[in-house]
Scaffold this active site. Structure first.
Site, short mmCIF file in Angstrom:
data_model
loop_
_atom_site.label_atom_id
_atom_site.label_comp_id
_atom_site.label_asym_id
_atom_site.label_seq_id
_atom_site.Cartn_x
_atom_site.Cartn_y
_atom_site.Cartn_z
N CYS A 381 0.83 -1.20 0.00
CA CYS A 381 0.00 0.00 0.00
C CYS A 381 0.87 1.26 0.00
O CYS A 381 1.52 1.56 -0.99
CB CYS A 381 -0.99 -0.04 1.16
SG CYS A 381 -2.36 1.13 0.98
N HIS A 508 -3.57 -5.13 -0.34
CA HIS A 508 -3.17 -5.72 0.94
C HIS A 508 -3.26 -7.25 0.84
O HIS A 508 -4.26 -7.85 1.24
CB HIS A 508 -4.07 -5.21 2.06
CG HIS A 508 -3.84 -3.78 2.42
ND1 HIS A 508 -2.95 -3.39 3.40
CD2 HIS A 508 -4.37 -2.64 1.91
CE1 HIS A 508 -2.94 -2.07 3.49
NE2 HIS A 508 -3.80 -1.59 2.59
N GLU A 510 -1.99 -9.49 2.62
CA GLU A 510 -2.06 -10.17 3.92
C GLU A 510 -3.47 -10.50 4.35
O GLU A 510 -3.69 -11.42 5.14
CB GLU A 510 -1.39 -9.32 5.01
CG GLU A 510 -2.04 -7.99 5.31
CD GLU A 510 -1.58 -6.84 4.42
OE1 GLU A 510 -1.94 -5.69 4.72
OE2 GLU A 510 -0.87 -7.10 3.43
#
Length: 534
Positions: A381, A508, A510
């Site tokens: 990001c 993102h 994750e």
């Protein structure tokens, strides 16, 4: 008929209700049941999107773009499901919706009150979360502690659900702390007794107690709690501190928690097969290698601000039989002069997201160190945006290059506001949020990480993007735009191909990592870091 499980907490906050709820969800799912889960947060914010990470930890984004509580990350990782906007409900969201209906005249002149209007809205959210996922079981966790003023409408809604859908379809689980007084050499049950008394005073009789403890609980203590709290002794479940969170579902199963739940709700489901989960936990407990990753962030004083990042790194470590030795580096401390001292012992460097000016120059110096010394680096990001800024400054010699967000007067706005964001004034809920496709460049490190797929879908949370007018200069200098939106307008992934691993993503990754199915870009990064350590 959908079954409803409500998880409340007593004595202290942060007692682990979310982990208990997520662990139960995993056990029920492994019995073949379709499970969904939601979190009720009694704060007045509409969502946590504008809250400081120091106040709330990370903001977890769902596929449909809801900005939610970090507990939803635990839910998704444990149960391996994708949740939606109905999975996180706040006081602010409920009151906002009720007041909007009142302004439209939908209550037909009635006096709008907590009961029935607020409680009805809460119950509607519970039922909507179940119906949109066609679930057999929905687990609802109520944030905070029984006795908090803010929680009262939520608990009243939970009480009413028993009447609405029938007692055989509702189960109340109360999670409390069982403190151990070292000087006295004994555990104290009074806090739990008083917490249950408070809950019963609100009309809710818990069917199960989950007691958080540091020490093993003797059967006599369980019997005492059962007697004073009016629950069956076998329904007093111990949740002891563990080395790894993923042990908890196995510990709860060993005490027949899921069987007790199924018996109470009259669910005829086979025993949960936890063989695969148990094997994963055994692997996690016996990792043979270690690699050091430096996380360069601006909120490192509160690790929960990077909870999903840390979990994704661990998951990728598990896949490589490697424990992650995480080095927390405050971005404010990093300069061109000390970057080698702070980062020189790291096998890999990750630069995660964030908002605002503070710490960005330190992140840029960390990225520069990784690029110039060929240390595997993953930017996320804001980390991706600053990767572009660093390259512009130190390779393309664009002095003063920056993001328009950080320096509106910069001569080189490498990162600019997205076109559809220009006229937006509100901060909350207006970012580019949720699942979007990313088209991968064949032969790139990103494409190889994703097993040469043409397109991947990943979750986003940003307002700014790479300024396309600088693309030709970047590409001429060897900067690779290895992931873009399907219309080629938005840059999603950038990389330097000649480096061991120097990749940064606008999204993102994750948020879609699971302990038994790590996210591919993270795994490629961790694999490169392990190779760099050898």
């Amino acid at each position: 008929m959908t079954k409803y499980i409500f998880v409340t907490g007593g004595v202290v906050s942060s007692i682990g209700k979310g982990i208990v709820a997520a662990s139960l969800g995993r056990l029920l799912k492994n019995r073949g049941l379709k499970v969904t889960i939601q979190k009720f947060d009694p704060y007045i914010n509409i969502d946590p999107g504008t809250m400081s990470p120091y106040q709330h930890g990370e903001v977890y984004v769902t596929d449909d773009g809801a900005e939610t509580d970090l507990d939803l990350g635990h839910y998704e990782r444990f149960i391996d499901i994708n949740l939606n906007k109905y999975s996180n409900v706040t006081t602010g969201k409920i009151y906002s919706e009720v007041l909007r209906k009142e302004r439209k005249g939908e209550y037909l002149g009635a006096t709008v009150q907590v009961i029935p209007h607020i409680t009805d809205a809460l119950k509607e959210k519970i039922k909507r979360a179940a119906s949109t996922t066609d679930s057999d079981v929905i687990i609802t966790e109520v944030g905070g502690t029984v006795g908090d003023i803010e929680s009262l409408p939520f608990l009243e809604a939970l009480r009413q659900m028993k009447t609405d859908v029938g007692s055989e379809n509702v189960m109340y689980i109360h999670t409390t702390l069982l403190p151990y007084l070292k000087a006295a050499g004994e555990m104290k049950t009074k806090p739990t007794q008083h917490s249950v008394k408070e809950l019963r005073g609100l009309g809710i009789q818990p069917n199960m107690l989950v007691i958080r403890t540091e020490e093993p609980v003797e059967q006599g203590i369980k019997n005492k709690l059962a007697q004073f709290c009016d629950v069956n002794s076998e329904a007093v479940i111990e949740s002891r501190d563990v080395e790894h969170l993923y042990q908890i579902p196995l510990n709860l199963q060993a005490q027949s928690m899921d069987q007790i739940v199924c018996d109470h709700l009259k669910l005829n489901a086979p025993q949960a097969d936890m063989t695969e989960w148990s094997a994963m936990v055994d692997k996690v407990m016996n990792l043979r290698k270690t690699t050091k990753i430096a996380l360069v962030g601006k909120y490192v004083e509160l690790p929960d601000a990077y909870l999903s990042v840390v979990e994704a790194l661990k998951h990728s470590g598990y896949a490589n039989d490697t424990a992650i030795d995480l080095k927390w580096v405050n971005a404010n401390d990093v300069t061109v002069d000390n970057a080698a001292d702070l980062l020189g012992d790291a096998d890999g460097i990750i630069v995660p997201g964030g908002f605002g000016q503070r710490g960005t120059e330190g992140k840029i110096q960390a990225i520069r160190y990784a690029r110039e010394n060929d240390v595997p680096m993953l930017g996320i990001c804001l980390g991706m945006q600053l990767t572009c800024v660093e390259f512009a400054r130190h390779v393309l010699n664009m002095e003063g290059a920056n993001s328009f967000e950080l320096e509106p007067s910069t001569k080189y706005p490498i990162i600019d506001i997205m076109r559809d964001q220009i006229d937006i004034e509100d901060m909350g809920g207006t970012l580019r949020l949720g699942l979007y496709p990313c088209k991968l460049k064949p032969g790139s490190k990103a494409a190889m990480a994703y097993n040469n797929q043409e397109v991947v879908q990943r979750r986003h949370r940003h307002r700014y993007e790479f300024n396309n007018k600088f693309r030709p200069e970047f590409e001429a200098a060897g900067f690779v735009f290895s992931g873009v939106s399907p219309d080629n307008r938005l840059v999603e992934i950038v990389e330097l191909k000649e480096k061991k691993f120097f990749v940064a993503a606008q999204y993102h990754p994750e948020l879609q990592s699971r302990p038994n199915r790590p996210e591919e870009l993270y795994t490629a990064f961790v694999t490169a870091a392990i190779k760099n350590s050898n």
